[in-house]
Write a protein that holds these residues in place. Structure first.
Motif, PDB file in Angstrom:
ATOM      1  N   TYR A   1       0.833  -1.196   0.000  1.00  0.00           N
ATOM      2  CA  TYR A   1       0.000   0.000   0.000  1.00  0.00           C
ATOM      3  C   TYR A   1       0.874   1.256   0.000  1.00  0.00           C
TER       4      TYR A   1
ATOM      5  N   MET B   1      -4.193   1.332   3.538  1.00  0.00           N
ATOM      6  CA  MET B   1      -4.304  -0.049   3.989  1.00  0.00           C
ATOM      7  C   MET B   1      -5.472  -0.210   4.959  1.00  0.00           C
TER       8      MET B   1
ATOM      9  N   SER C   1      -8.823   0.115   3.127  1.00  0.00           N
ATOM     10  CA  SER C   1      -9.073  -1.007   2.231  1.00  0.00           C
ATOM     11  C   SER C   1      -9.511  -2.250   2.996  1.00  0.00           C
TER      12      SER C   1
ATOM     13  N   ASN D   1      -4.180  -9.412  -2.393  1.00  0.00           N
ATOM     14  CA  ASN D   1      -3.448  -8.273  -1.850  1.00  0.00           C
ATOM     15  C   ASN D   1      -3.076  -7.271  -2.936  1.00  0.00           C
TER      16      ASN D   1
ATOM     17  N   ALA E   1      -4.058  -3.333  -3.333  1.00  0.00           N
ATOM     18  CA  ALA E   1      -3.071  -2.333  -2.910  1.00  0.00           C
ATOM     19  C   ALA E   1      -2.510  -1.516  -4.062  1.00  0.00           C
TER      20      ALA E   1
ATOM     21  N   PRO F   1      -7.543   1.904  -3.823  1.00  0.00           N
ATOM     22  CA  PRO F   1      -7.557   0.627  -3.116  1.00  0.00           C
ATOM     23  C   PRO F   1      -8.837   0.339  -2.336  1.00  0.00           C
TER      24      PRO F   1
END
Length: 265
Positions: free
Chosen positions: A24, A30, A33, A215, A219, A224
């Motif tokens: 991220y 992060m 998200s 992931n 990211a 995101p």
């Protein structure tokens, strides 16, 4: 349509989407998200936390570990011995964050620096030892049906076949083998690595996968949090479609409206 929960090593989860904490652009992205994804399991690279790698310095404080189940992973380990050692550190890390009963570990043994393909022999060796030590082992593997069955037989809690090389965003390149793994597995099958878009996530779930780990696709997207929400919806839609059962594929057309009772001149 009612669905049964996802059960891994006796622990119950409502979400079938797992996400990660790496790549991220900021801790804030992060956090947003992970919330938007609706996930309940988040992977954490033990080595990156131990070394305070960029983006992992304050990870312990960045997430609410009373609501999210930590999945420590052995990313960066090239041998079975390294992975076993890091798994032990991961278990202690989870305990320090209040998850006293967390014995989960995402097992990665990856000596291949270019393609990041997992070592099947090292993975099996590490899995056997970690199971003996009481870990709930979630092994990251090539989409190899024979290896998946062997890992299940030694006591792994799931199998996690790759869809394509990790972080590549190439999508589902191993569909045929993943289908065989799903058909023969007695433990949850988590499709891991390579999914790049929500449509691919939905397709993996439509095949009958029990869960997804995504992931990079989240990211590295432009937004995101929005992508995380899209992946959440795609995971749910794919699961619902699998439970509903798709129509059979035919080689010919079939009219939607019956011909009986039509007006003729």
């Amino acid at each position: 349509m009612l669905d049964s929960p996802l059960i891994i090593a006796g622990k119950t989860f409502q979400s079938r989407l797992m996400t990660g904490t790496g790549k991220y652009r900021s801790v804030e992205e992060m956090q947003q998200s992970i919330i938007a994804s609706g996930c309940q399991i988040v992977t954490v690279a033990v080595r990156r936390v131990q070394t305070k790698a960029p983006g992992h310095e304050n990870l312990a404080e960045a997430l609410d570990w009373t609501k999210i189940w930590m999945l420590p992973n052995t990313a960066g380990c090239q041998t079975a011995e390294e992975a076993i050692r890091v798994a032990r550190l991961g278990r202690e890390m989870a305990k320090l964050l209040g998850q006293e009963d967390n014995n989960f570990v995402k097992l990665e043994v990856i000596p291949d620096a270019k393609y990041l393909l997992p070592d099947p022999i090292g993975t099996l060796e590490a899995a056997e030892q970690l199971v003996k030590e009481g870990f709930a082992v979630l092994p990251y593997i090539n989409a190899d049906p024979m290896l998946a069955k062997r890992l299940e037989e030694v006591g792994c809690a799931t199998v996690m076949p790759l869809a394509s090389p990790i972080g590549s965003g190439q999508g589902l390149k191993t569909t045929a083998n993943i289908q065989i793994i799903i058909e023969n597995a007695g433990v949850p099958v988590v499709v891991d690595a390579g999914i790049g878009s929500p449509s691919e996530a939905a397709q993996a779930m439509e095949m009958g996968a029990d869960a997804l780990l995504i992931n990079s696709a989240i990211a590295l997207s432009q937004n995101p949090a929005a992508m995380a929400q899209a992946m959440n919806m795609a995971t749910y839609a794919g699961r619902l479609a699998y439970l509903a059962g798709r129509m059979p594929i035919k080689n010919y057309a079939s009219a939607s409206s019956p011909l009986e009772g039509t007006i003729t001149s």
